[in-house]
Design an enzyme around this catalytic site. Structure first.
Site, short mmCIF file in Angstrom:
data_model
loop_
_atom_site.label_atom_id
_atom_site.label_comp_id
_atom_site.label_asym_id
_atom_site.label_seq_id
_atom_site.Cartn_x
_atom_site.Cartn_y
_atom_site.Cartn_z
N GLN A 1 32.82 59.72 15.32
CA GLN A 1 33.28 58.64 14.43
C GLN A 1 33.00 58.91 12.96
O GLN A 1 33.69 58.39 12.09
CB GLN A 1 32.62 57.31 14.85
CG GLN A 1 33.12 56.77 16.17
CD GLN A 1 34.56 56.29 16.15
OE1 GLN A 1 35.13 55.98 15.11
NE2 GLN A 1 35.17 56.22 17.32
N CYS B 1 36.64 52.33 25.93
CA CYS B 1 36.16 52.72 27.24
C CYS B 1 35.58 51.55 28.02
O CYS B 1 35.53 51.57 29.24
CB CYS B 1 35.11 53.81 27.11
SG CYS B 1 35.63 55.09 25.97
N SER C 1 35.89 65.23 17.44
CA SER C 1 37.12 65.07 18.22
C SER C 1 38.31 64.94 17.29
O SER C 1 38.25 64.24 16.28
CB SER C 1 37.01 63.85 19.13
OG SER C 1 38.23 63.63 19.80
N GLY D 1 36.36 65.24 22.79
CA GLY D 1 35.02 64.90 22.35
C GLY D 1 34.11 64.67 23.56
O GLY D 1 32.95 65.08 23.56
N HIS E 1 41.47 63.59 17.72
CA HIS E 1 42.37 62.44 17.64
C HIS E 1 41.75 61.23 16.93
O HIS E 1 42.43 60.25 16.68
CB HIS E 1 42.89 62.05 19.03
CG HIS E 1 41.90 61.35 19.92
ND1 HIS E 1 41.93 59.99 20.13
CD2 HIS E 1 40.87 61.80 20.65
CE1 HIS E 1 40.97 59.66 20.97
NE2 HIS E 1 40.30 60.74 21.30
N THR F 1 42.21 78.92 28.69
CA THR F 1 43.11 79.31 27.59
C THR F 1 43.12 78.22 26.53
O THR F 1 43.27 77.04 26.85
CB THR F 1 44.53 79.56 28.14
OG1 THR F 1 44.45 80.59 29.12
CG2 THR F 1 45.48 79.97 27.02
N ASN G 1 30.38 53.94 17.54
CA ASN G 1 31.82 53.71 17.61
C ASN G 1 32.19 52.23 17.69
O ASN G 1 33.33 51.87 17.42
CB ASN G 1 32.42 54.47 18.80
CG ASN G 1 31.66 54.23 20.07
OD1 ASN G 1 30.47 54.54 20.16
ND2 ASN G 1 32.31 53.67 21.06
C1 LIG Z 1 36.14 58.65 21.09
C2 LIG Z 1 34.72 59.05 21.15
C3 LIG Z 1 34.29 60.06 22.03
C4 LIG Z 1 35.22 60.72 23.00
O1 LIG Z 1 36.14 61.56 22.38
P1 LIG Z 1 37.47 61.95 23.20
O2 LIG Z 1 38.07 63.06 22.42
O3 LIG Z 1 38.32 60.71 23.22
O4 LIG Z 1 37.02 62.34 24.56
C5 LIG Z 1 32.96 60.41 22.03
N1 LIG Z 1 32.10 59.81 21.21
C6 LIG Z 1 32.46 58.85 20.35
C7 LIG Z 1 31.44 58.24 19.45
C8 LIG Z 1 33.78 58.42 20.29
O5 LIG Z 1 34.13 57.45 19.46
#
Ligand SMILES: *Cc1c(COP(=O)(O)O)cnc(C)c1O
Length: 393
Positions: free
Chosen positions: A176, A319, A194, A70, A196, A232, A148
């Site tokens: 989110q 973070c 994203s 993300g 995960h 890739t 988030n």
């Molecule tokens: C977790 C998150 C990201 C970053 O995504 P990653 O795949 O972990 O780099 C960006 N924006 C928001 C709002 C997030 O919660």
């Protein structure tokens, strides 16, 4: 009992996504760019996931660009749009994820004019202020779909209107919100998601880029991803992401309803604790997000004490939790440093059970009481604390 309530930081990979991924490590490990059958089956898998994600947005497949995260998708949106535009101004909100905020800082040092819109006490972007910052010089506006930390959902329809009027592009970070509430290609020119955060594997993201939006690649090399992102493809990761998106869309309403009901129960029980409050918007918030403030408690200490009782929570974003600086989101919402330090984020998932919520609701009051007993910030000491530090709570 071990309870995971930090699903805004990352989620358990859905076993159904893992099962779909395994063949692409062990048997179908071709490079999607190769001409032979190994390559073609890998390419077909990437195409299938791209179709699933495009369908979730109501977009075309060639509008979906896979990235390594993300964060990378946010970087591509900001850096790519500014590099491709004749305009030189960027507008963001003060409560963006660091992937947007720090990128804006770097662009600013490189000569881009960056303007930052504030939020109200509930964490909603101030539309009047934003409208005043957007002009014919604005290349891009980036405002997240849902925050988030405090879970507040932003008025992105209105923001998109402001951008349209000024001929500026609109990017929204929907990491989110995607998979929890509807997200549509109609809502923005670019959308970050994203894997995960929605029970897919880590290290995969995607950027929706509306057809015709000028975007320079950030990672250059081969012609992968329609020339917008070389490298890739992470085939197993993309396959897992696709399955996670499929499941999130199929059960979107049911999961949201279930999470909101459990979340509301947790909020009700937590707010019975004296000197507590809910951060973020009471109604306009993600169904899985609860964010509390507690007076006379340090958020970091609370997270560690809860962890000792098997409960995984957070003070805010993963973070910023390594630093002792209070959250930029809470400060932007007008909380004092002291109030912002006593914060606790609990984020549920589709896997969260009633039993788990009941356990957390029983552990939380005891944990806070124990911390307040030993705290120099406790009510009886509040007067002397003020006298010592000059900080008003
Ligand atoms: C977790 C998150 C990201 C970053 O995504 P990653 O795949 O972990 O780099 C960006 N924006 C928001 C709002 C997030 O919660």
């Amino acid at each position: 009992m071990r309870v995971y309530l930090d699903n805004a930081a990352t989620t358990m990979t859905d076993p159904r996504a893992v099962r779909k991924m395994l063949p692409y490590y062990l048997k179908k490990y071709g490079n999607p760019s190769s001409l032979h059958s190994f390559g073609r089956e890998a390419e077909a898998a990437v195409d299938g996931a791209r179709e699933t994600i495009a369908k979730a947005f109501g977009a075309s497949t060639h509008e979906i660009v896979f990235t390594g995260s993300g964060s990378e998708a946010d970087n591509l949106a900001l850096r790519g749009a500014l590099a491709a535009s004749k305009r030189n101004e960027l507008v963001v909100s003060e409560i963006e994820h660091p992937a947007v905020l720090r990128t804006a800082d770097v662009l600013e040092r490189a000569g881009v004019k960056v303007r930052r819109a504030g939020v109200d006490a509930e964490g909603t972007v101030l539309l009047d202020e934003l409208a005043g910052l957007v002009s014919k010089r604005t290349a891009l506006v980036s405002v997240m779909h849902a925050n988030n930390e405090v879970g507040t959902i932003q008025p992105i329809r209105e923001i998109a209107g402001i951008c349209r009027d000024a001929g500026a592009l609109f990017h929204t970070d929907a990491v989110q919100s995607f998979g929890k509430i509807p997200v549509s290609a109609k809502q923005a020119d670019m959308i970050t998601v994203s894997s995960h955060k929605i029970h897919g594997p880590k290290g995969v993201g995607a950027l929706f880029v509306r057809e015709g939006v000028p975007l320079s690649p950030v990672i250059t090399g081969g012609a992968h991803e329609f020339g917008k992102r070389a490298g890739t493809e992470n085939v197993p990761g993309i396959v897992g992401f696709g399955e996670a998106v499929f499941l999130s869309q199929k059960y979107l309403k049911a999961n949201a309803r279930k999470m909101a009901r459990l979340r509301d129960k947790l909020v009700r029980r937590a707010l019975e604790i004296p000197d507590s409050w809910l951060n973020g918007h009471a109604k306009n918030r993600l169904p899985n997000n609860a964010h509390f403030g507690f007076d006379f408690v340090e958020g970091e200490a609370l997270v560690l004490r809860l962890d000792a009782r098997g409960v995984a929570a957070s003070t805010g974003s993963a973070c910023s939790s390594q630093s002792l600086e209070p959250s930029h989101v809470l400060l932007a919402m007008g909380l004092s440093h002291v109030k912002a330090h006593g914060s606790l984020r609990m984020t549920l998932s589709k896997f969260t059970t009633e039993k788990e919520v009941d356990y957390v609701a029983s552990v939380l009051p005891k944990t806070i009481a124990a911390l307040r007993d030993i705290s120099s910030l406790s009510a009886e000491n509040a007067g002397s604390y003020r006298a010592l530090t000059g900080v008003r709570k």
